[in-house]
Enzyme design. Structure first.
Site, short mmCIF file in Angstrom:
data_model
loop_
_atom_site.label_atom_id
_atom_site.label_comp_id
_atom_site.label_asym_id
_atom_site.label_seq_id
_atom_site.Cartn_x
_atom_site.Cartn_y
_atom_site.Cartn_z
N ASP A 1 0.85 -1.45 0.18
CA ASP A 1 0.09 -0.19 -0.26
C ASP A 1 0.82 1.68 -0.05
O ASP A 1 1.56 1.39 1.20
CB ASP A 1 -1.07 -0.21 0.88
CG ASP A 1 -2.05 -1.03 1.36
OD1 ASP A 1 -1.76 -1.81 0.70
OD2 ASP A 1 -2.89 -0.88 1.88
N HIS B 1 -13.51 -0.11 -3.21
CA HIS B 1 -13.28 -1.24 -2.47
C HIS B 1 -13.58 -1.28 -0.76
O HIS B 1 -13.62 -2.07 -0.28
CB HIS B 1 -11.91 -2.12 -2.84
CG HIS B 1 -10.78 -2.10 -2.45
ND1 HIS B 1 -10.24 -1.60 -3.38
CD2 HIS B 1 -10.21 -2.59 -1.71
CE1 HIS B 1 -9.03 -1.64 -3.14
NE2 HIS B 1 -8.96 -2.01 -2.20
ZN LIG Z 1 -6.80 -1.43 -1.26
#
Ligand SMILES: [Zn+2]
Length: 1009
Positions: free
Chosen positions: A357, A501
């Site tokens: 991330d 999401h």
């Molecule tokens: Zn994500």
């Protein structure tokens, strides 16, 4: 309905007419300012309370307008358990002697468009630095590569860079160093998103890429959505992609696939369209879980975690910079992981992602990762006896190599059908909570979706009519074309952003949720302006009289039918008189009307406001004008009411309506309502539905959460051992029955919810189903979830069906060996139970979790309030509950007309009738109030289609495409979806449309440029 929230427009001097339209009300309610900027600023702390107020206002309006809205992880490192790593994957060592291991390391950075921070804040703090550095670092060395997925971020960054940098980007793309993967606006959720929105965000991203970079994405990348849907695979294939990567599938599925070497497969639709799919084998897409089965080893090759940096390895063995001294030992250690991982696949090409991330923010991280890995690759090159070739690559590099190897070997991948729900990452931690989390916003999402689709169609028709009117392709100069197109584009992008999401899933932090809500809300308002002025142009009898004046909004009552079918509908307005008359403005024909009370409290009717409902028959895609005028008190039928409350008859205040409260034995008689098609019953004690002859009952129940430390949260549903407990309240509910010529209903008012079952007295199929609506408020509760359960006598055994993204139906089997939470599935628009004789379909206007825990039962989770975090990185519970409306139609069908074998077929469809009802539910008529000023020129109804489309063909969208100047171009995308349907039930009402039998209409979605 609260009086101060009503939009009141003066019509005919003393007569007030208010549309039961959320949008108009929002525009006119004092205190809600129409935004001028399409892009809201990030909710800085000082703006947060203002935004929250807006959302709170919206919440009240939505709950008061249920009908018109719906009609009109990071895991903490110590908790990580990986799959396959408890034992080493065995290999002999000579497997690669003939064909060397071909390793492709794919650098990536997962950028959530909103989660812990807003989209804007992530962009400022991380994303723009990542992309700026990408430009520099990839240009430095042509061997370096990277993939990027989220076009929402990429396009924002592009707008902020100069022409020279844009040229650099184009060179990198052309050279294959930078690959845009999937090309969607976001990496979309695949459980709650409707296929309209999934496709629209894909079109928005692909159009952007095409316009600015001139390329088409060829590979999909979905590493973080919480479960995967074949609808998405189908849309990607249709969009021209050949390959895709997915990650979050149930750990037991991964283990099984790994053992079978089927982690790479051709993902096949039920009607036979394939796409190559790679499923990542391990727990996560971060470096510890991608180089091989042992995260403690893999983490040592995440050079962002070198000693002294901000990140470290939770397995307590730090990475070492690669040096001449350690390179042999390091290279062999890493190669061992690569070789083990490779044993899970059929080809000697190995795909290894490198990222996590928001990675690659700082320049030093680029140097650490690319420098150390290049040294290792060079070492492999210098040691041919290791039989490994390694390089940086993109997804296209990987899949290209894979297909070459498969072709050379003369083999193909196995095929697979089905979906990857419900996801579990460890233990019995099933991610079925997010199917319902933040239901208020899931409903708002669908409201924007319906508004956007209606606006797209009407705007496109308007531009086409204008071009035809002049005969020379010119648009009307006075029409605010580009301003409206900007609004339309912003609406597309805000709906697209919400498909992320962590957005529609309800798994973002509170301020981020408010930011999303504000965007959805502003877009609804802005799109309504486009809708209104498009209607203005189309309805004018004399187009030369057109003049756009924003200060004098074009104002009679206009109804737009956004569906491609002739339909009977009920339109609702609020008026200030118990007498009113509605006529068709063109023919002067009076409409069938009903005046109902507006209930200020459950037993107190407003004396100032009244609900006027009338029946309209709307041709497909038509705009029709009505006049609503004050009339004598007897001009409209008034609804009649009866009230029931066990032991404590209510004091009813209602001076304009006939009201009775039965007493004595009469009070115990069952309540009954009927129309031509259905009869419903209910006990005066609860008011809850019972339908005969299908023997359906409605119940409400509570789930609690576990007593152990790990409890339900935004993602997870971890119910207590007792399962669901019946809803009970100390005070008996007030039950209000209304009867009239347009509709009749029964409303039960409980402490935590009100529940209404309505029968529409309409001819044709619209009267064939029961409308069920709930308004839920669980803000006083702690760790509880409220469900509505339908109990029927359908002998469905353990099989039931739920839709995937409103696009297709999937068979489910309730398995008692699985924990209760594993048996919940996402429902975007429909679920049904069936046996040989009957089918019960629940058609839904919003996404929620659904289960069929026992034969004959179907339950939906209405709202969840959870005090704690569930350890997937969010860091908070879900406690921002709102007054939340939900809407359904319940359809009971007899299958004996041509029943097929039950239980054998895994492919099932809705019936044609169910498709039509679902369409009407998702796409309510759009209403607009216009001025009754005598100076308004004559309006003429607009009828673009001569007849309805076949009822199995859905006009998904008519989308005006953008030209290079960010203005509407000459081309439009016409998207048609031919739906599969079930033939076993013969409708007892004749459908007003045919179905297509032409072979030329293929069973898919067409995009026509
Ligand atoms: Zn994500």
């Amino acid at each position: 309905m609260k009086f101060n929230q009503l939009l009141v427009l003066l019509v005919g001097g003393a007569f007030f007419l208010a549309m039961m339209s959320l949008y108009r009300m929002l525009e006119m309610t004092q205190g809600v300012k129409l935004p001028h900027s399409e892009t809201p600023a990030g909710p800085e702390d000082n703006d947060l309370s203002r935004l929250k107020q807006q959302i709170d206002k919206l919440e009240r309006l939505l709950s008061d307008n249920n009908r018109s809205v719906s009609l009109a992880y990071f895991l903490t490192a110590h908790s990580v358990k990986y799959i396959l790593s408890k034992q080493n994957i065995l290999y002999k060592g000579d497997e690669w002697d003939e064909q060397p291991l071909e390793l492709i390391l794919v650098p990536h950075s997962h950028n959530d468009p909103g989660w812990l921070k807003t989209f804007e804040n992530y962009y400022q703090d991380q994303t723009k630095h990542i992309l700026n550095n990408m430009l520099i670092k990839l240009t430095e060395d042509s061997r370096r590569k990277m993939i990027w997925a989220e076009i929402s971020y990429f396009s924002k960054w592009w707008n902020n860079i100069d022409e020279q940098k844009r040229e650099m980007v184009k060179r990198l793309v052309k050279a294959g160093q930078l690959e845009l993967v999937t090309g969607g606006w976001v990496m979309a959720d695949e459980a709650n998103s409707h296929y309209f929105a999934l496709l629209d965000q894909l079109i928005e991203g692909h159009q952007w890429i095409q316009r600015h970079l001139g390329v088409k994405p060829s590979s999909g990348w979905a590493v973080d959505p919480f479960g995967h849907s074949p609808s998405m695979a189908y849309l990607l294939k249709g969009a021209g992609l050949s390959n895709m990567v997915i990650q979050r599938a149930h750990y037991a599925v991964k283990k099984h696939f790994a053992q079978q070497q089927t982690l790479e497969f051709l993902w096949r639709q039920n009607w036979g369209v394939d796409i190559t799919c790679h499923m990542m084998p391990f727990y996560s897409y971060d470096v510890p879980h991608t180089c091989g089965p042992n995260p403690a080893v893999c983490c040592q090759f995440d050079f962002h975690r070198l000693k002294g940096g901000r990140a470290s390895c939770p397995w307590r063995i730090a990475p070492q910079p690669i040096t001449e001294q350690n390179i042999k030992e390091r290279a062999l250690l890493l190669l061992d992981q690569y070789r083990q991982k490779s044993r899970l696949f059929r080809s000697p090409v190995l795909f290894v992602p490198l990222g996590d991330d928001f990675r690659f923010v700082e320049s030093s991280e680029w140097d650490a990762q690319f420098g150390n890995y290049q040294a290792l690759f060079d070492y492999f090159d210098q040691h041919p006896e290791l039989h490994v070739k390694a390089r940086f690559g993109t997804l296209s590099d990987y899949f290209g190599a894979l297909h070459r190897r498969l072709n050379a070997a003369g083999t193909t991948l196995p095929t697979l059908r089905g979906d990857f729900f419900t996801y579990a990452d460890r233990d019995d931690h099933y991610w079925s909570g997010y199917f319902t989390s933040r239901p208020f916003y899931k409903r708002l999402d669908r409201t924007l979706e319906a508004t956007l689709r209606a606006t797209e169609i009407l705007f496109s028709l308007t531009l086409a009519e204008m071009r035809r009117f002049h005969g020379d392709d010119r648009l009307v100069a006075d029409f605010p074309t580009s301003k409206h197109f900007q609004r339309l584009t912003a609406g597309r992008r805000n709906l697209a952003l919400f498909q992320h999401h962590d957005a529609v899933t309800g798994t973002a932090r509170d301020p981020v949720v408010v930011d999303y809500g504000t965007r959805l809300f502003r877009s609804i308002l802005n799109l309504h302006q486009v809708l209104q002025s498009s209607a203005h142009w189309l309805l004018l009898s004399d187009k030369s009289q057109y003049h756009h004046d924003q200060s004098k909004p074009f104002m009679s009552l206009i109804v737009f039918n956004p569906t491609e079918q002739l339909r009977s509908s009920v339109v609702s307005v609020v008026v200030d008189s118990p007498g009113a008359r509605v006529v068709d403005a063109e023919t002067g024909r009076p409409m069938t009307t009903q005046i109902s009370a507006v209930w200020a409290e459950p037993s107190r009717a407003s004396t100032e406001h009244f609900q006027l409902d009338f029946v309209v028959e709307l041709p497909p895609l038509s705009l029709v004008v009505y006049h609503v005028t004050k009339a004598s008190v007897d001009s409209a039928h008034r609804a009649q009411y009866t009230f029931h409350r066990r032991g404590n008859p209510p004091a009813v205040q209602s001076e304009h309506f006939q009201v009775s409260s039965p007493e004595g034995p009469e009070a115990d008689a069952p309540l009954s309502l009927s129309n031509k098609h259905v009869q419903i019953w209910s006990s005066p004690e609860t008011g809850l539905l019972q339908v005969r002859p299908f023997k359906i009952k409605v119940q409400f129940l509570w789930y609690g959460t576990r007593t152990q430390t790990e409890k339900s949260g935004a993602y997870l549903f971890l119910p207590g051992d007792k399962g669901a407990q019946p809803y009970s309240s100390l005070d008996p509910p007030l039950v209000r029955v209304s009867r009239g010529p347009v509709f009749s209903d029964i409303t039960s008012c409980f402490q935590h919810f009100s529940h209404t079952v309505r029968l529409l007295h309409l001819d044709g199929h619209a009267g064939r189903s029961l409308e069920i609506s709930n308004t839920v408020d669980i803000r006083s509760e702690v760790n509880r979830e409220l469900v509505m359960r339908l109990v029927s006598d359908v002998a469905n055994s353990n099989r039931f069906y739920t839709d995937l993204n409103g696009f297709q139906m999937q068979q489910r089997r309730t398995l008692s060996k699985l924990p209760l939470q594993a048996n919940f599935y996402p429902m975007s628009s429909a679920a049904f139970l069936q046996d040989a004789a009957s089918r019960v379909s629940l058609l839904s206007a919003q996404s929620q979790a659904v289960a069929s825990l026992r034969p004959g039962e179907l339950e939906v989770v209405l709202d969840r309030r959870l005090q704690q975090d569930d350890n997937r990185g969010l860091g908070q519970g879900v406690t921002d509950n709102k007054l939340t409306a939900s809407l359904y139609h319940l359809l009971l069908e007899d299958r004996r007309g041509g029943a097929q074998e039950v239980g054998g077929a895994s492919v099932e469809h809705l019936s044609l009738l169910a498709h039509l009802i679902s369409l009407s539910l998702s796409h309510p008529p759009m209403t607009m109030v216009t001025s009754s000023d005598s100076q308004v020129p004559k309006l003429h109804r607009f009828l673009p289609l001569r007849s309805s489309l076949p009822c199995d063909v859905h006009l998904l969208n008519l989308r005006t495409l953008e030209d290079s100047q960010v203005t509407p171009g000459n081309s439009m995308a016409l998207l048609l979806h031919r739906k599969g349907f079930d033939c076993s039930s013969t409708p007892d009402v004749e459908l007003q449309c045919t179905w297509s039998v032409h072979e030329e209409v293929e069973d898919n979605t067409h995009v026509i440029n």
